[in-house]
Design a protein around this motif. Structure first.
Motif, PDB file in Angstrom:
ATOM      1  N   GLU A 154       5.237  -8.724 -18.189  1.00 46.64           N
ATOM      2  CA  GLU A 154       3.806  -9.012 -18.191  1.00 46.64           C
ATOM      3  C   GLU A 154       3.524 -10.394 -17.582  1.00 46.64           C
ATOM      4  O   GLU A 154       2.605 -10.558 -16.774  1.00 46.64           O
ATOM      5  N   ILE A 155       4.365 -11.362 -17.983  1.00 46.99           N
ATOM      6  CA  ILE A 155       4.159 -12.717 -17.427  1.00 46.99           C
ATOM      7  C   ILE A 155       4.395 -12.714 -15.920  1.00 46.99           C
ATOM      8  O   ILE A 155       3.619 -13.280 -15.141  1.00 46.99           O
ATOM      9  N   ASN A 156       5.474 -12.000 -15.484  1.00 45.16           N
ATOM     10  CA  ASN A 156       5.763 -11.935 -14.048  1.00 45.16           C
ATOM     11  C   ASN A 156       4.605 -11.310 -13.270  1.00 45.16           C
ATOM     12  O   ASN A 156       4.214 -11.826 -12.218  1.00 45.16           O
ATOM     13  N   SER A 157       4.040 -10.214 -13.771  1.00 41.57           N
ATOM     14  CA  SER A 157       2.946  -9.608 -12.991  1.00 41.57           C
ATOM     15  C   SER A 157       1.697 -10.485 -13.012  1.00 41.57           C
ATOM     16  O   SER A 157       0.978 -10.553 -12.014  1.00 41.57           O
ATOM     17  N   ALA A 158       1.490 -11.202 -14.139  1.00 40.88           N
ATOM     18  CA  ALA A 158       0.336 -12.113 -14.166  1.00 40.88           C
ATOM     19  C   ALA A 158       0.523 -13.216 -13.119  1.00 40.88           C
ATOM     20  O   ALA A 158      -0.418 -13.622 -12.418  1.00 40.88           O
ATOM     21  N   LEU A 159       1.803 -13.689 -12.982  1.00 45.49           N
ATOM     22  CA  LEU A 159       2.085 -14.724 -11.981  1.00 45.49           C
ATOM     23  C   LEU A 159       1.793 -14.214 -10.569  1.00 45.49           C
ATOM     24  O   LEU A 159       1.159 -14.894  -9.759  1.00 45.49           O
ATOM     25  N   VAL A 160       2.271 -12.989 -10.253  1.00 44.77           N
ATOM     26  CA  VAL A 160       2.072 -12.419  -8.917  1.00 44.77           C
ATOM     27  C   VAL A 160       0.578 -12.252  -8.626  1.00 44.77           C
ATOM     28  O   VAL A 160       0.085 -12.638  -7.556  1.00 44.77           O
ATOM     29  N   ALA A 161      -0.154 -11.732  -9.614  1.00 41.64           N
ATOM     30  CA  ALA A 161      -1.587 -11.494  -9.413  1.00 41.64           C
ATOM     31  C   ALA A 161      -2.318 -12.815  -9.184  1.00 41.64           C
ATOM     32  O   ALA A 161      -3.167 -12.945  -8.289  1.00 41.64           O
ATOM     33  N   LYS A 162      -1.930 -13.845  -9.979  1.00 39.17           N
ATOM     34  CA  LYS A 162      -2.621 -15.128  -9.850  1.00 39.17           C
ATOM     35  C   LYS A 162      -2.306 -15.768  -8.496  1.00 39.17           C
ATOM     36  O   LYS A 162      -3.166 -16.366  -7.851  1.00 39.17           O
ATOM     37  N   LYS A 163      -1.056 -15.591  -8.031  1.00 43.70           N
ATOM     38  CA  LYS A 163      -0.664 -16.168  -6.746  1.00 43.70           C
ATOM     39  C   LYS A 163      -1.513 -15.558  -5.627  1.00 43.70           C
ATOM     40  O   LYS A 163      -2.018 -16.276  -4.740  1.00 43.70           O
ATOM     41  N   ALA A 164      -1.696 -14.231  -5.676  1.00 39.51           N
ATOM     42  CA  ALA A 164      -2.514 -13.567  -4.662  1.00 39.51           C
ATOM     43  C   ALA A 164      -3.961 -14.052  -4.732  1.00 39.51           C
ATOM     44  O   ALA A 164      -4.602 -14.311  -3.708  1.00 39.51           O
ATOM     45  N   ALA A 165      -4.460 -14.210  -5.967  1.00 35.47           N
ATOM     46  CA  ALA A 165      -5.851 -14.649  -6.127  1.00 35.47           C
ATOM     47  C   ALA A 165      -6.043 -16.050  -5.554  1.00 35.47           C
ATOM     48  O   ALA A 165      -7.042 -16.348  -4.887  1.00 35.47           O
ATOM     49  N   LEU A 166      -5.019 -16.943  -5.817  1.00 37.30           N
ATOM     50  CA  LEU A 166      -5.113 -18.312  -5.275  1.00 37.30           C
ATOM     51  C   LEU A 166      -5.123 -18.296  -3.755  1.00 37.30           C
ATOM     52  O   LEU A 166      -5.884 -19.021  -3.112  1.00 37.30           O
ATOM     53  N   ALA A 167      -4.266 -17.444  -3.119  1.00 35.65           N
ATOM     54  CA  ALA A 167      -4.211 -17.376  -1.657  1.00 35.65           C
ATOM     55  C   ALA A 167      -5.543 -16.887  -1.103  1.00 35.65           C
ATOM     56  O   ALA A 167      -6.052 -17.426  -0.106  1.00 35.65           O
ATOM     57  N   ASP A 168      -6.123 -15.869  -1.756  1.00 35.83           N
ATOM     58  CA  ASP A 168      -7.439 -15.376  -1.316  1.00 35.83           C
ATOM     59  C   ASP A 168      -8.484 -16.481  -1.372  1.00 35.83           C
ATOM     60  O   ASP A 168      -9.266 -16.670  -0.446  1.00 35.83           O
ATOM     61  N   ALA A 169      -8.458 -17.215  -2.485  1.00 37.69           N
ATOM     62  CA  ALA A 169      -9.466 -18.261  -2.658  1.00 37.69           C
ATOM     63  C   ALA A 169      -9.290 -19.330  -1.590  1.00 37.69           C
ATOM     64  O   ALA A 169     -10.265 -19.838  -1.012  1.00 37.69           O
ATOM     65  N   ALA A 170      -8.004 -19.666  -1.263  1.00 38.37           N
ATOM     66  CA  ALA A 170      -7.754 -20.696  -0.251  1.00 38.37           C
ATOM     67  C   ALA A 170      -8.281 -20.234   1.102  1.00 38.37           C
ATOM     68  O   ALA A 170      -8.886 -21.001   1.856  1.00 38.37           O
ATOM     69  N   LEU A 171      -8.050 -18.951   1.425  1.00 41.15           N
ATOM     70  CA  LEU A 171      -8.526 -18.419   2.696  1.00 41.15           C
ATOM     71  C   LEU A 171     -10.054 -18.440   2.753  1.00 41.15           C
ATOM     72  O   LEU A 171     -10.644 -18.848   3.752  1.00 41.15           O
ATOM     73  N   ASP A 172     -10.682 -18.014   1.640  1.00 42.78           N
ATOM     74  CA  ASP A 172     -12.150 -18.039   1.596  1.00 42.78           C
ATOM     75  C   ASP A 172     -12.674 -19.442   1.842  1.00 42.78           C
ATOM     76  O   ASP A 172     -13.630 -19.643   2.587  1.00 42.78           O
ATOM     77  N   GLU A 173     -11.989 -20.424   1.238  1.00 44.94           N
ATOM     78  CA  GLU A 173     -12.435 -21.798   1.389  1.00 44.94           C
ATOM     79  C   GLU A 173     -12.316 -22.250   2.845  1.00 44.94           C
ATOM     80  O   GLU A 173     -13.206 -22.885   3.401  1.00 44.94           O
ATOM     81  N   ARG A 174     -11.195 -21.866   3.511  1.00 43.69           N
ATOM     82  CA  ARG A 174     -11.025 -22.233   4.933  1.00 43.69           C
ATOM     83  C   ARG A 174     -12.094 -21.576   5.783  1.00 43.69           C
ATOM     84  O   ARG A 174     -12.660 -22.191   6.679  1.00 43.69           O
ATOM     85  N   LEU A 175     -12.345 -20.284   5.516  1.00 45.48           N
ATOM     86  CA  LEU A 175     -13.343 -19.571   6.317  1.00 45.48           C
ATOM     87  C   LEU A 175     -14.724 -20.197   6.130  1.00 45.48           C
ATOM     88  O   LEU A 175     -15.534 -20.209   7.043  1.00 45.48           O
ATOM     89  N   ARG A 176     -14.954 -20.729   4.913  1.00 44.56           N
ATOM     90  CA  ARG A 176     -16.267 -21.308   4.632  1.00 44.56           C
ATOM     91  C   ARG A 176     -16.434 -22.654   5.355  1.00 44.56           C
ATOM     92  O   ARG A 176     -17.497 -22.968   5.867  1.00 44.56           O
ATOM     93  N   THR A 177     -15.328 -23.418   5.459  1.00 44.58           N
ATOM     94  CA  THR A 177     -15.477 -24.760   6.034  1.00 44.58           C
ATOM     95  C   THR A 177     -15.140 -24.817   7.532  1.00 44.58           C
ATOM     96  O   THR A 177     -15.740 -25.567   8.270  1.00 44.58           O
ATOM     97  N   GLU A 178     -14.148 -24.004   7.984  1.00 46.25           N
ATOM     98  CA  GLU A 178     -13.749 -24.085   9.397  1.00 46.25           C
ATOM     99  C   GLU A 178     -14.431 -22.989  10.181  1.00 46.25           C
ATOM    100  O   GLU A 178     -13.869 -21.933  10.371  1.00 46.25           O
TER     101      GLU A 178
END
Ligand code: PHE
Length: 357
Positions: A63-87
């Motif tokens: 359960e902890i491992n899948s929560a880690l994987v899901a959170k990692k993907a969510a962080l990457a999405d958020a980072a991309l959204d932030e780049r698309l918003r500013t650049e």
């Protein structure tokens, strides 16, 4: 076990970046993490306890491992959204006028004269600014001892110690391209060659680097009359006037016979340069009937073919046409000058549209 689960899932949910996630992973499910330590305790348990606690620990780890994987993907999405918003860049915006470049008057004049000679059936050749002694001089009937070599204030290139071949030169005129064009294209032939040339000279109408356009026309029946007509047509088209007064002066060049220099009527009142009026003359070109020795040097039979050649100073033409009194300013790279005298890059000169409008 419920406490562990609540603790780590909470930390994962709150993690702000990948580094924080990795720290949580090591603390929870790494080799020395808390779950691993609990697993080690299984050894001390009774077989019954082990049967329930073992699978539960494994489930917690998953359960902890899948929560880690899901959170990692969510962080990457958020980072991309932030780049698309500013650049971002609106490619539909117009270019900024204050950053627009412009065409140098020499480039403009070269394009204009190329358009005119193209209409007259001349193709364009490009030579090299560094030339051999042969192409710049000998092939043009200027042998080693000839005074024309000294008159041209030639820039000689360096040769290695002990290499006694004649040095290369910065071409002193565009005439070497006459020979190269004959070699490449044979006769009949109509060609111009615009480009930079070099002579050690410096005053209001001379700079050590300047521009010429060479012209060469060879056929079986070309005469001086054709030369005169072509030059007059050219000058009228270039200056966009019905009549320009030209003065043909008998002259001497080793590579033409007979030879003529051509001046254009102009005035220099109060430092203002104007064409077509006044009592001054500005020399703009040298010309003549190509010397038989030059035709032969180009590999063509001078008993069959004859023709004319000319060399026009492009910078002089630009000074006269655009009323620019000092040639030296052309090459100072002064932005204010360039903005004042520069041309829009989008107005390609063509005869039908009016050359310089
Ligand atoms: N090459 C000569 C010069 O630079 C000009 C010229 C070209 C004269 C062709 C005659 C024929 O002065």
């Amino acid at each position: 076990m419920d406490d562990l689960k609540a603790k780590y899932l909470g930390q994962i949910a709150d993690a702000q970046d990948e580094d924080a996630l990795e720290a949580i992973r090591l603390a929870a499910v790494g080799k020395k993490g808390e779950v691993a330590l609990k697993m080690r305790e299984l050894g001390k348990m009774t077989p019954e306890e082990r049967q329930t606690v073992g699978p539960a620990l494994n489930a917690l780890k998953d359960e902890i491992n899948s929560a880690l994987v899901a959170k990692k993907a969510a962080l990457a999405d958020a980072a991309l959204d932030e780049r698309l918003r500013t650049e971002w860049l609106d490619v539909t915006l117009p270019t900024r006028p204050q950053r627009q470049g412009s065409l140098h008057p020499i480039s403009q004049a070269s394009e204009e004269l190329t358009a005119i000679f193209a209409e007259l059936g001349f193709s364009v050749a490009e030579g090299s600014r560094i030339e051999t002694d042969w192409y710049n001089f000998d092939a043009l009937n200027i042998p080693g001892h000839h005074p024309a070599r000294a008159e041209m204030d030639t820039f000689y290139m360096h040769r290695a110690e002990g290499d006694d071949r004649p040095p290369h030169v910065l071409r002193t005129h565009t005439s070497p391209v006459q020979i190269q064009s004959m070699e490449k294209m044979g006769a009949p032939l109509r060609v111009i060659c615009p480009g930079g040339v070099y002579r050690a000279d410096y005053d209001q109408t001379h700079t050590p680097m300047f521009h010429q356009v060479e012209g060469l026309a060879l056929d079986k029946d070309i005469s001086m009359a054709n030369l005169k007509w072509v030059l007059e047509e050219f000058v009228k088209s270039f200056f966009e006037v019905d009549d320009v007064e030209l003065r043909f002066r008998a002259s001497h060049f080793p590579f033409t016979e007979p030879s003529a220099e051509v001046d254009i009527r102009c005035s220099w009142d109060n430092g203002q340069l104007k064409i077509g009026e006044g009592d001054d003359w500005m020399e703009i070109l040298g010309s003549g009937m190509v010397h038989p020795k030059v035709i032969a040097a180009g590999g063509i039979d001078p008993d069959v073919y004859q023709g004319f050649a000319f060399g026009i100073g492009i910078d002089r033409l630009a000074m006269l046409k655009y009323g620019i009194p000092d040639l030296r300013a052309f090459f100072d790279s002064d932005l204010r000058w360039l903005r004042h005298y520069g041309f829009s890059c989008l107005d390609v000169p063509a005869l039908h549209g009016g050359l310089s409008r």
